[in-house]
Design an enzyme around this catalytic site. Structure first.
Site, PDB file in Angstrom:
ATOM      1  N   TYR A 279       0.819  -1.213   0.000  1.00  0.00           N
ATOM      2  CA  TYR A 279       0.000   0.000   0.000  1.00  0.00           C
ATOM      3  C   TYR A 279       0.854   1.265   0.000  1.00  0.00           C
ATOM      4  O   TYR A 279       0.376   2.345  -0.307  1.00  0.00           O
ATOM      5  CB  TYR A 279      -0.956   0.028   1.212  1.00  0.00           C
ATOM      6  CG  TYR A 279      -1.994  -1.072   1.205  1.00  0.00           C
ATOM      7  CD1 TYR A 279      -2.267  -1.789   0.048  1.00  0.00           C
ATOM      8  CD2 TYR A 279      -2.703  -1.397   2.348  1.00  0.00           C
ATOM      9  CE1 TYR A 279      -3.214  -2.804   0.045  1.00  0.00           C
ATOM     10  CE2 TYR A 279      -3.654  -2.405   2.342  1.00  0.00           C
ATOM     11  CZ  TYR A 279      -3.890  -3.110   1.187  1.00  0.00           C
ATOM     12  OH  TYR A 279      -4.832  -4.111   1.182  1.00  0.00           O
TER      13      TYR A 279
ATOM     14  N   LYS B 113       4.006 -15.500   1.748  1.00  0.00           N
ATOM     15  CA  LYS B 113       3.962 -16.213   0.466  1.00  0.00           C
ATOM     16  C   LYS B 113       5.416 -16.411   0.039  1.00  0.00           C
ATOM     17  O   LYS B 113       5.849 -16.000  -1.049  1.00  0.00           O
ATOM     18  CB  LYS B 113       3.151 -15.366  -0.543  1.00  0.00           C
ATOM     19  CG  LYS B 113       2.819 -16.068  -1.836  1.00  0.00           C
ATOM     20  CD  LYS B 113       1.721 -17.094  -1.708  1.00  0.00           C
ATOM     21  CE  LYS B 113       1.496 -17.807  -3.037  1.00  0.00           C
ATOM     22  NZ  LYS B 113       0.672 -19.015  -2.916  1.00  0.00           N
TER      23      LYS B 113
ATOM     24  N   ASP C  49      -2.396 -18.650   1.114  1.00  0.00           N
ATOM     25  CA  ASP C  49      -3.528 -19.390   0.532  1.00  0.00           C
ATOM     26  C   ASP C  49      -3.993 -20.479   1.493  1.00  0.00           C
ATOM     27  O   ASP C  49      -5.197 -20.686   1.701  1.00  0.00           O
ATOM     28  CB  ASP C  49      -3.186 -19.965  -0.857  1.00  0.00           C
ATOM     29  CG  ASP C  49      -1.764 -20.488  -0.951  1.00  0.00           C
ATOM     30  OD1 ASP C  49      -0.972 -20.263  -0.010  1.00  0.00           O
ATOM     31  OD2 ASP C  49      -1.427 -21.131  -1.962  1.00  0.00           O
TER      32      ASP C  49
ATOM     33  N   ASP D 123      -5.108  -7.319   5.643  1.00  0.00           N
ATOM     34  CA  ASP D 123      -6.334  -6.614   5.272  1.00  0.00           C
ATOM     35  C   ASP D 123      -7.423  -7.641   4.925  1.00  0.00           C
ATOM     36  O   ASP D 123      -8.555  -7.568   5.394  1.00  0.00           O
ATOM     37  CB  ASP D 123      -6.023  -5.719   4.055  1.00  0.00           C
ATOM     38  CG  ASP D 123      -7.137  -4.735   3.760  1.00  0.00           C
ATOM     39  OD1 ASP D 123      -8.142  -4.739   4.494  1.00  0.00           O
ATOM     40  OD2 ASP D 123      -7.017  -3.967   2.794  1.00  0.00           O
TER      41      ASP D 123
ATOM     42  N   ASP E 260     -10.555  -9.504   7.781  1.00  0.00           N
ATOM     43  CA  ASP E 260     -11.994  -9.458   7.496  1.00  0.00           C
ATOM     44  C   ASP E 260     -12.584 -10.863   7.446  1.00  0.00           C
ATOM     45  O   ASP E 260     -13.688 -11.105   7.941  1.00  0.00           O
ATOM     46  CB  ASP E 260     -12.263  -8.760   6.153  1.00  0.00           C
ATOM     47  CG  ASP E 260     -12.455  -7.258   6.337  1.00  0.00           C
ATOM     48  OD1 ASP E 260     -12.139  -6.763   7.431  1.00  0.00           O
ATOM     49  OD2 ASP E 260     -12.909  -6.589   5.395  1.00  0.00           O
TER      50      ASP E 260
END
Ligand code: NAD
Length: 358
Positions: free
Chosen positions: A140, A191, A223, A247, A251
């Site tokens: 970001y 990852k 994943d 992020d 959620d």
């Protein structure tokens, strides 16, 4: 004495923080503590009064406090404004000025709300985990970023995932510190099979883990983590991950337990901390005394734990909430058949009544 800066903000932010303040005052009274509360104006309310989403005066109050409790900002009234002066800018300014790099979301299943989850009872019953997301680095903020025109007329969009050793070290330290106060297990999500930034992440987390031999560490690809959250969420204690992965996963994890009105959060730096419910200002129900104040009250429980190290008092707020729910009291967002619907202020009163009864 603890200094708390209260920033109610807009919409239901004002209603839910009022209830949280009642809880803070009750905790102070029964435990002979002094909490000095200072209120500040933020968001749309600040735009109306001063023309900007947050003033230096409010920022100063936040900076000079031991912890900030924020309600929510925003609303339809200010939606026509330019992005640079929208209420939400106040949040970004607070996060950057207070250098809040670690975002925490506890995901805890209250036994009386098990039926509200979209997953099976046996999967979600007993979930108690903490998602720790790096908040100020990663893709970001990395450069180069932008959209450029190519000679052949196409466009090219670029973002860059960047992490430095220092950024990973400080968030990993927080993860292991929190795990020590819990069930002593850290799952670091990355990852590393594909991304170099993740390879560094894994190496640094492994190095930090050596300082915490009493805490178990596991590394998991993102994943797989997304799958395990649905398949076996109870296997997690503290999950730590980058800004982008956090992020998304925070959620996903939050939704395991049901309504947005129940979700607290904390954003921590080395010197400052801000606690807030995950939800927004809910213009559709604002001013109607309908909002669920429990996310904000549970944010107070986090403040007691993480800013003031008052672990037992944090626990006492959470168990008061649990008992109120067990007695069947519900705000409209979590209402179900056979339960008793109450207002925002009544819910605050019920929690206050329960504190120190347990
Ligand atoms: P929202 O979270 O405000 O509301 C989404 C839905 O959930 C609404 O139907 C609302 O009534 C309900 N809801 C939310 N909190 C609730 C509670 N405590 N009790 C009962 N019901 C609740 O999200 P939105 O509608 O997308 O955004 C409204 C405004 O809030 C926007 O201006 C947005 O930018 C802002 N916002 C602010 C924050 C923040 O301050 N941290 C976070 C998200 C959104």
């Amino acid at each position: 004495m603890y200094n708390i800066c209260i920033l109610p903000g807009d919409g239901i932010g004002k209603e839910v923080t009022r209830e949280a303040v009642k809880v803070i005052n009750k905790i102070a009274a029964v435990n002979h503590l002094v909490f000095k509360l200072q209120e500040g104006v933020v968001g749309g309310s600040s735009i109306d009064e001063f023309g900007i989403p947050i003033t230096d005066e409010t920022l100063d109050k936040a900076k000079h406090s031991d912890a900030v409790l924020l309600g929510a900002v925003g609303g339809t009234k200010w939606e026509h404004l330019d992005y640079k002066v929208r209420p939400e800018r106040a949040l970004l300014k607070l996060r950057s000025e207070l250098k809040l790099y670690a975002n925490l979301r506890p995901v805890k299943m209250f036994p009386s709300l098990v039926a509200a989850s979209t997953l099976k009872k046996e999967v979600v019953e007993g979930i108690d985990m903490l998602v720790l997301r790096e908040l100020t680095g990663g893709i970001y903020f990395g450069s180069p970023k932008g959209i450029e025109k190519l000679p052949d007329g196409q466009e090219r969009g670029v973002n860059t995932e960047v992490y430095t050793t220092h950024e990973i070290e400080r968030i990993a330290e927080k993860a292991f510190t929190f795990a020590r106060r819990r069930r002593k297990k850290v799952t670091s999500v990355d990852k590393a099979n594909v991304l170099e930034s993740s390879e560094l992440w894994r190496r640094v987390v492994t190095k930090i883990s050596k300082r915490y031999p009493d805490v178990a560490v596991e590394h998991m690809y993102v994943d797989n983590a997304a799958m395990q959250l649905i398949r076996n969420p109870k296997s997690f204690d503290v999950m730590v991950t980058s800004n982008l992965f956090g992020d998304i996963l925070s959620d996903e994890a939050a939704m395991l337990t049901g309504s947005i009105g129940m979700l607290p959060s904390a954003s921590l730096g080395d010197h400052h901390a801000l606690y807030e419910p995950v939800h927004g200002s809910a213009p559709d129900i604002a001013g109607k005394n309908l909002a669920n104040p429990l996310a904000t009250i549970l944010s107070v429980a986090m403040m007691l734990r993480y800013s003031f190290n008052l672990m037992e008092l944090g626990e006492s707020v959470e168990s008061a909430v649990q008992r109120v729910l067990a007695k069947g009291y519900r705000t409209s967002d979590i209402m179900s058949e056979g339960m008793k619907q109450i207002s925002c202020s009544e819910m605050g009163d019920k929690v206050v009544e329960e504190i120190n009864k347990g």
